[in-house]
Motif scaffolding. Structure first.
Motif, mmCIF file in Angstrom:
data_model
loop_
_atom_site.group_PDB
_atom_site.id
_atom_site.type_symbol
_atom_site.label_atom_id
_atom_site.label_comp_id
_atom_site.label_asym_id
_atom_site.label_seq_id
_atom_site.Cartn_x
_atom_site.Cartn_y
_atom_site.Cartn_z
ATOM 1 N N ILE A 1 35.323 42.338 44.825
ATOM 2 C CA ILE A 1 36.569 42.617 44.095
ATOM 3 C C ILE A 1 36.241 43.318 42.785
ATOM 4 C CG2 ILE A 1 36.634 40.364 42.921
ATOM 5 C CD1 ILE A 1 39.756 40.524 43.346
ATOM 6 N N GLY A 2 37.099 44.244 42.426
ATOM 7 C CA GLY A 2 36.939 44.922 41.148
ATOM 8 C C GLY A 2 38.080 45.895 40.924
ATOM 9 N N GLY A 3 38.467 46.080 39.670
ATOM 10 C CA GLY A 3 39.476 47.073 39.325
ATOM 11 C C GLY A 3 40.864 46.690 39.795
ATOM 12 N N TYR A 4 41.664 47.734 40.054
ATOM 13 C CA TYR A 4 43.056 47.505 40.409
ATOM 14 C C TYR A 4 43.182 47.342 41.916
ATOM 15 C CZ TYR A 4 48.032 48.160 40.944
ATOM 16 O OH TYR A 4 49.352 47.973 41.271
ATOM 17 N N THR A 5 43.779 46.235 42.347
ATOM 18 C CA THR A 5 43.867 45.966 43.785
ATOM 19 C C THR A 5 45.308 45.718 44.225
ATOM 20 O OG1 THR A 5 43.427 43.624 43.415
ATOM 21 C CG2 THR A 5 41.540 45.019 43.875
ATOM 22 N N GLY A 6 46.273 46.003 43.336
ATOM 23 C CA GLY A 6 47.677 45.841 43.707
ATOM 24 C C GLY A 6 48.185 47.058 44.473
ATOM 25 N N GLU A 7 49.495 47.129 44.604
ATOM 26 C CA GLU A 7 50.086 48.264 45.313
ATOM 27 C C GLU A 7 50.001 49.533 44.474
ATOM 28 O OE1 GLU A 7 53.346 48.369 47.642
ATOM 29 O OE2 GLU A 7 52.499 46.759 48.852
ATOM 30 N N GLY A 8 49.911 50.645 45.120
ATOM 31 C CA GLY A 8 49.990 51.913 44.420
ATOM 32 C C GLY A 8 48.709 52.293 43.702
ATOM 33 N N ALA A 9 48.854 53.234 42.780
ATOM 34 C CA ALA A 9 47.694 53.845 42.137
ATOM 35 C C ALA A 9 47.635 53.459 40.667
ATOM 36 C CB ALA A 9 47.793 55.359 42.255
ATOM 37 N N LYS A 10 46.477 53.070 40.202
ATOM 38 C CA LYS A 10 46.284 52.854 38.767
ATOM 39 C C LYS A 10 44.963 53.506 38.408
ATOM 40 C CE LYS A 10 46.043 49.302 35.207
ATOM 41 N NZ LYS A 10 45.954 47.860 34.919
ATOM 42 N N THR A 11 45.001 54.341 37.377
ATOM 43 C CA THR A 11 43.814 55.130 37.050
ATOM 44 C C THR A 11 42.954 54.386 36.043
ATOM 45 O OG1 THR A 11 45.186 56.273 35.450
ATOM 46 C CG2 THR A 11 44.834 57.360 37.569
ATOM 47 N N VAL A 12 42.285 53.334 36.552
ATOM 48 C CA VAL A 12 41.505 52.472 35.686
ATOM 49 C C VAL A 12 40.033 52.527 36.090
ATOM 50 C CG1 VAL A 12 41.815 50.461 37.187
ATOM 51 C CG2 VAL A 12 41.432 50.115 34.746
ATOM 52 N N ILE A 13 39.165 52.434 35.084
ATOM 53 C CA ILE A 13 37.754 52.159 35.366
ATOM 54 C C ILE A 13 37.530 50.724 34.919
ATOM 55 C CG2 ILE A 13 35.356 52.730 34.848
ATOM 56 C CD1 ILE A 13 36.245 55.570 34.309
#
Lengths: 462, 462
Positions: free
Chosen positions: A313-325
């Motif tokens: 697991i790491g970063g954004y794992t919800g629905e849609g797109a999130k531009t995260v590092i």
């Protein structure tokens, strides 16, 4: 009666008494001894009392021994031979939910005909009440025919196998002298198939690690920092990818130390079984073995060590797109061990392997979970030979010496604390639905299982 | 007055009128136009009305144009020159929570002294009310001094920038003729530092994909199947690891098609800024740039394309150890694009790249998220030269032509729908705490920002 005369009479008794044996199993199955749910604590106690009384009736000095959890039924019966055995099983069962998926109530056992075969249907019909009663019924037959057992037998039937066995090891450690016997017998495993018996001679060990890779001190915007900021998911992915080479072998330095090839005759026997990848994997939607190249699917899952990522697991794992590092990412990585592979050496090698792959600014944190070596019954063990011969007599087929990919912790405890090897002989089948609704145990497993134990006890007593 | 005489008088007027300018900004800042929370819909409308009336007072024929969401303030004013410009900004602001972290109430603006500098403190002080008012105040000064604007100006001030701008593109598409001008001006970006102006000349594009790798048709026990069953976390990790080579370059075939090197003079200017990796990364706990070898950190985050894994999940991710082989694992992967990289070609290349790495039995499913090309203002644009010269006059320093790593969708819409380039000139600073408690805008940003726009308008009118 000479020993040669006894066994046929015992087997004959077992056949004649089958209906009564089934009735006794039914009485045991009617007790809802679900160990993980405190609401059933009284039922667990009732199952222990019931079993202890039954064993007393055939000459065991059993008692219900308290633990901080559910009690353990333990006691011994004298027997003729000098050699002694410990029998382990468990009287507790899995929860029954979802209840609506059961065709008949889980604690109202009955005989049904499924695909033309008679089966005993109930929670625990196989796991482990039905299986352990094959052993008890074999003992009862000896007692009925000869008035005694063929060899001294000690029983240890716990009530927490389905919820972690947390009180078993302390109990064993406190009672080493009572339970240290020549060999342990366990009836909680399966047959090769419905007509081919098996002895489980090896259990893979386990080394389980959790690793968290940390980069920046916060989550970053991938537009503003993408390109310059270390990405923990990339770094973790690289580590996981690097753990195997193109041939499916694990690349940790020293990983294969202590991994021996199977003896040629055992390998030949396994190959002769002709288990295809389709047969093994077809039931779960796969066809092609994904493990070490040049190894059969049976080797891959039982006699060879492995490495698997069990979670990530790491970063954004919800629905849609999130531009995260992400600031961090973590994975659970486990190794199945065979032979004499040393779990702690492999833990150290894994951590070094990770550290070698960390770029500047990046750290790794580890949580060490289970570490247990593999169990291997020596292939030249006389008890194993006697057991395989006995099973071959009953089933008309050579008993497979199977390796189990999973681990059965009590077998490791017996080896480590009591210095004792374990013979794992069971009559479960792949379609018994243990832990699921509509658990069953083939009547032939119960009947011929009982006969098998009679033969094994006679053989071990020689 | 000749053009040469006008500008000094306009600048003088701006200096003299600063207190009134600040008061007008304060009146605007007092309106709690939080766009994302329906509870503030009336405030958004009030902000639009307030702004429209203010623009009317200096000669714009603005009106409050309804949309399915918050309204857009739009209208034009005539001006002397033949060239015309569109100014875009937004009157809505971010929510203010957590309110307890604000030193003074977010909608009660005040001048404070922070680190010896005067700042305007309020929600929206910078983003974007303060910034857009620098442009309005410059227009007002021209109007006060000359009775007119130096060139025709059309305004488009939306109220949904902080909640997705979902009604902006349809509005633009419906009113192409009204808003197609020679060049667009936006004041919603930052300076290079507190004394160095900047024009944002490129915005990276974005291609965002989500991929799910599926293996067995259920989660498997890693003891029983480990070795033979395909592991989706391993396969996904291999794919992510393969996306970069050892030099940090993206390995997708054709990925660098359309990626040009910077013109030598621009590159020299960027290098001369002397931005160190420590300066750029130090604030987030990093020191060493993790991107393409041989590229400066500024190139890595602005003028070079990237690939990042933004999220990954699979298998067991709770506390402790679970020996599972997951049925599936998924990741969100995004690419920042520059030059003329084609997002859809890269999407296709990515999917092919994944498919090439799928072992037998394994499938991949994709969800296509955003895909937008990079925006690049031509380095030889006369408007850019005029703007840079004007900024250099005001600040006494060459204006940096910065690339922004992120994207500003409206700029893409202007290019695609209106065929118009955009000059992004803003006076925000890295420590303005936009989107956070205690947002501020340096008084010098507001004052010299207004003066900068006066110079830019004069220069564009020539």
């Amino acid at each position: 009666m000479s020993a040669n005369e006894v066994l046929p009479k015992v087997l004959e008794h077992i056949d004649r008494d089958l209906d009564n044996s089934v009735e006794r199993l039914f009485a045991f199955l009617r007790i809802a001894s679900v160990s993980t749910d405190p609401a059933f604590a009284k039922d667990c106690k009732a199952a222990a009392d019931h079993l202890s009384a039954d064993l007393k009736s055939i000459g065991f000095d059993t008692s219900v021994r308290e633990t901080p959890g559910h009690p353990i039924v333990a006691g011994s019966a004298k027997g003729e031979a000098g050699k002694s055995v410990l029998f382990y099983g468990h009287y507790d069962v899995q929860p029954v939910d979802p209840l609506n998926l059961w065709d008949t109530p889980p604690f109202e056992p009955s005989i049904k005909t499924v695909d033309g075969r008679k089966v005993i249907a109930a929670r625990g019909a196989c796991d482990d009440k039905g299986q352990l009663m094959t052993f008890v019924e074999a003992c009862r037959a000896f007692k009925a025919v000869t008035g005694k057992l063929p060899l001294p037998i000690t029983m240890m039937i716990e009530g927490e196998e389905e919820c972690g066995s947390s009180n078993l090891l302390p109990f064993i450690e406190k009672n080493v002298a009572e339970f240290r016997k020549d060999v342990a017998l366990v009836c909680d495993t399966g047959m090769w198939d419905a007509t081919t018996p098996a002895v489980t001679t090896s259990l893979r060990g386990l080394l389980y690690e959790e690793v968290t890779i940390r980069c920046a001190d916060r989550d970053l915007h991938s537009g503003l920092f993408g390109g310059a900021a270390a990405n923990p998911i990339r770094i973790l992915s690289r580590i996981i990818a690097d753990l195997h080479d193109a041939d499916g072998r694990v690349t940790l330095p020293g990983f294969y130390d202590g991994v021996a090839e199977l003896p040629a005759d055992i390998k030949a026997e396994l190959d002769a079984l002709g288990l295809t990848a389709e047969q093994f994997l077809g039931g779960v939607g796969l066809k092609v073995p994904a493990g070490e190249k040049g190894r059969s699917v049976l080797e891959q899952v039982s006699t060879r060590p492995t490495c698997d990522a069990n979670g990530i697991i790491g970063g954004y794992t919800g629905e849609g797109a999130k531009t995260v590092i992400a600031a961090e990412a973590s994975a659970k990585i486990s190794f199945r061990l065979v032979g004499t592979q040393d779990p702690e050496k492999i833990r150290t090698a894994f951590r070094a392997f990770v550290h070698e792959r960390l770029p500047a600014d990046v750290t790794a944190e580890f949580i060490g979970h289970a570490g247990s070596p593999a169990i291997q019954l020596p292939f030249d063990s006389p008890s194993l030979k006697a057991t395989r011969d006995a099973l071959a007599e009953e089933w008309g087929k050579t008993a497979v010496t199977a390796g189990s990919g999973g681990s059965i912790p009590v077998v490791g405890d017996f080896k480590r604390v009591l210095g004792m090897d374990t013979l794992l002989v069971g009559f479960g089948l792949d379609d018994d639905r243990v832990h699921s609704p509509n658990e069953k145990y083939n009547l032939s497993s119960f009947h011929k299982g009982t006969r098998s134990w009679a033969r094994i006890l006679a053989a071990l007593a020689e």
